[in-house]
Enzyme design. Structure first.
Site, PDB file in Angstrom:
ATOM      1  N   GLU A 256       0.885  -1.171   0.000  1.00 23.99           N
ATOM      2  CA  GLU A 256       0.000   0.000   0.000  1.00 23.99           C
ATOM      3  C   GLU A 256       0.915   1.211   0.000  1.00 23.99           C
ATOM      4  O   GLU A 256       1.590   1.500   0.994  1.00 23.99           O
ATOM      5  CB  GLU A 256      -0.924  -0.012   1.211  1.00 23.99           C
ATOM      6  N   CYS A 290      -2.514   8.597   3.441  1.00 17.41           N
ATOM      7  CA  CYS A 290      -2.327   8.306   2.014  1.00 17.41           C
ATOM      8  C   CYS A 290      -3.549   8.697   1.197  1.00 17.41           C
ATOM      9  O   CYS A 290      -3.436   8.980   0.008  1.00 17.41           O
ATOM     10  CB  CYS A 290      -2.031   6.820   1.814  1.00 17.41           C
TER      11      CYS A 290
END
Length: 524
Positions: A256, A290
């Site tokens: 990720e 993020c």
């Protein structure tokens, strides 16, 4: 590529917040980002110690797997209860090492409790043994089953922005799947996870299949070398290095990585809701997510009103340390390196013609604080609209229409998540064309709480998924089990070959595979 999440993990870069000494073990000094004061010293694990930890939990993994889904859930349920019962203690530690405000920190134990219950309830459906019906009568005498066996040891390299969500949030489905887990947290935030691991061992009395190791680049490399599956969260640059290292042992990975998430505001949007969403989605956790809103594209008729509302909302945010008081909205920057990246992005934009309607600079005094910032007159030549800023900064662009907004939103090497605001049906049509792993309609960030659906990145935002069925199944190896229902000395396909048996098999196969009566009957 230099972006904000390059600093989320420095494992592959070798950067360190500690100093090596030939006469004593290397140590990491942990600081409170809100004050700059040292709060703890943590010993670094050597590569040999990392390998020994992995070997130890590997020995205990078969017994953990043998507990079954229900047995493992019972243990994880005790972890859930501990997290909730000790949430104030957990939040105190988290605030001290991250500089978060209390409200941002408080969501982590709640998320983890929900995650434990989600996979505890759903694991049997997601990874339970599957019965499969044979597709051909030639296999009618066979019982077909599919089982999902865990990778024995999962290694997790987690970042500093959410020290528990992104460490335990990956550990929980791996443990529920039956794997043993070893986590290496960021050297900037090692304390909270170590506290939970100690509680698992000493207070909960959990099986010895969950541990953490501390360190920087060398410890991360040793972990990748020793485990059977790697989950990494961090920058795309470091993710490539982790993937290359894992490739040497053909170890599967899930990555990720970064994001540069776009928000599109259509001219028929509820502008109050859109502005409030942008303020929270861009500034929550000091923009250190993020999935933070970093780029906003607004249709021209709505632009001036939206910008005014967003600037007013961001200008009212209270910044600073609040302890247990829930008295602030925006805290400190957690990594001492990250504030420099944010400052560079803003200065680059201002030097290229952008304007800061609010914020725009580092706060003086102790602690690492950057003012919540709204930039306008921005374009894609600027770092703040191209690279991941990972701080409390949003850039707003005026666009002619939805088509231009989509073109600009998709003009990125990242594709983690995004959002579209507007009349619901129209916004949904636009949202389905945004190139990212998850998109929200008239909302922001909420996709991470939607555990029922996968969350993962497109493009350079990653490989693999969290949440939903893929979020636990990725920690498993699929094994097919084919069982003969009947005995007998031999199968029709075995030796010795005879014309009669082969002819029978051919006729059966032709009857079910051929199309058209003549072909099925073997007629020309």
């Amino acid at each position: 590529m230099e972006s904000g999440t390059v600093e989320k993990n420095s494992e592959a870069t070798g950067a360190s917040s500690g100093t090596a000494s030939p006469s004593k073990p290397e140590q990491i000094e942990v600081h409170n980002p809100a004050t700059g004061e040292p709060i703890a010293t943590v010993a670094v694990d050597s590569p040999e110690a990392v390998a020994a930890t992995v070997a130890r939990v590997r020995t205990n993994q078969p017994e953990w797997e043998a507990l079954g889904i229900g047995g493992r859930y019972r243990w994880l349920g005790r972890l859930r209860d501990w997290l909730l019962d000790n949430s104030e203690r957990v939040l105190d530690t988290m605030q001290a090492e991250t500089g978060k405000v209390r409200a941002d920190a408080s969501g982590e134990p709640q998320y983890l409790a929900d995650l434990i219950n989600f996979y505890g309830a759903k694991a049997s459906r997601f990874i339970g043994e599957e019965a499969v019906r044979p597709h051909t009568p030639l296999l009618a005498s066979k019982k077909l089953r599919v089982q999902h066996r865990p990778h024995p040891v999962v290694g997790i390299i987690s970042p500093w922005n959410f020290p528990l969500i992104l460490a335990l949030g990956d550990a929980i489905p791996a443990l529920q799947a039956g794997a043993a887990v070893v986590v290496k947290p960021s050297e900037f935030t090692p304390l909270g996870l170590a506290e939970v691991v100690k509680a698992w061992k000493d207070e909960i009395g959990g099986p010895d299949v969950f541990d953490c190791v501390q360190g920087i680049g060398e410890a991360g490399e040793a972990l990748v070398d020793a485990v059977d599956f790697v989950q990494f969260t961090g920058s795309d640059r470091t993710g490539r290095k982790v993937m290359a290292r894992a490739a040497e042992t053909l170890t599967p990975v899930s990555l990720e990585l970064g994001g540069k998430d776009a928000m599109i505001v259509l001219d028929d949007a509820d502008l109050d809701r859109a502005a409030n969403a942008a303020a929270w989605g861009g500034m929550m956790n000091s923009g250190q997510i993020c999935m933070s809103v970093e780029r906003i594209y607004v249709e021209e008729p709505a632009y001036d009103s939206f910008v005014a509302k967003l600037t007013a909302a961001v200008g009212k945010l209270r910044q600073g340390a609040d302890g247990k008081a829930f008295g602030k909205e925006v805290g400190a920057m957690t990594s001492p390196n990250q504030i420099g990246i944010v400052e560079d992005h803003v200065q680059d934009a201002l030097a290229s013609g952008a304007r800061a309607l609010t914020g725009g600079k580092r706060l003086p005094g102790p602690g690492d604080y950057f003012e919540p910032t709204v930039l306008v007159d921005v374009d894609h030549s600027m770092k703040a609209m191209r690279d991941e800023t990972f701080g409390p900064v949003v850039g707003v662009m005026k666009v002619r229409d939805a088509e231009e907004a989509l073109r600009l939103a998709n003009d990125s090497r990242y594709g983690l998540s995004g959002s579209v605001f507007g009349e619901r049906q129209r916004a949904e049509r636009v949202a389905r064309r945004v190139e990212c792993g998850a998109v929200n309609v008239n909302d922001v960030l909420v996709n991470y709480a939607a555990l029922d659906v996968p969350m993962g990145g497109w493009k350079q935002s990653g490989i693999g998924y969290r949440h939903g069925e893929p979020g636990i199944k990725k920690y498993c190896r699929t094994e097919s089990v084919v069982i003969a229902r009947f005995g007998g000395k031999r199968e029709p396909t075995w030796y010795p070959y005879t014309k009669a048996r082969r002819g029978l098999i051919d006729r059966i196969a032709r009857a079910f595979n051929a199309r058209g009566l003549r072909r099925r009957l073997g007629l020309r």
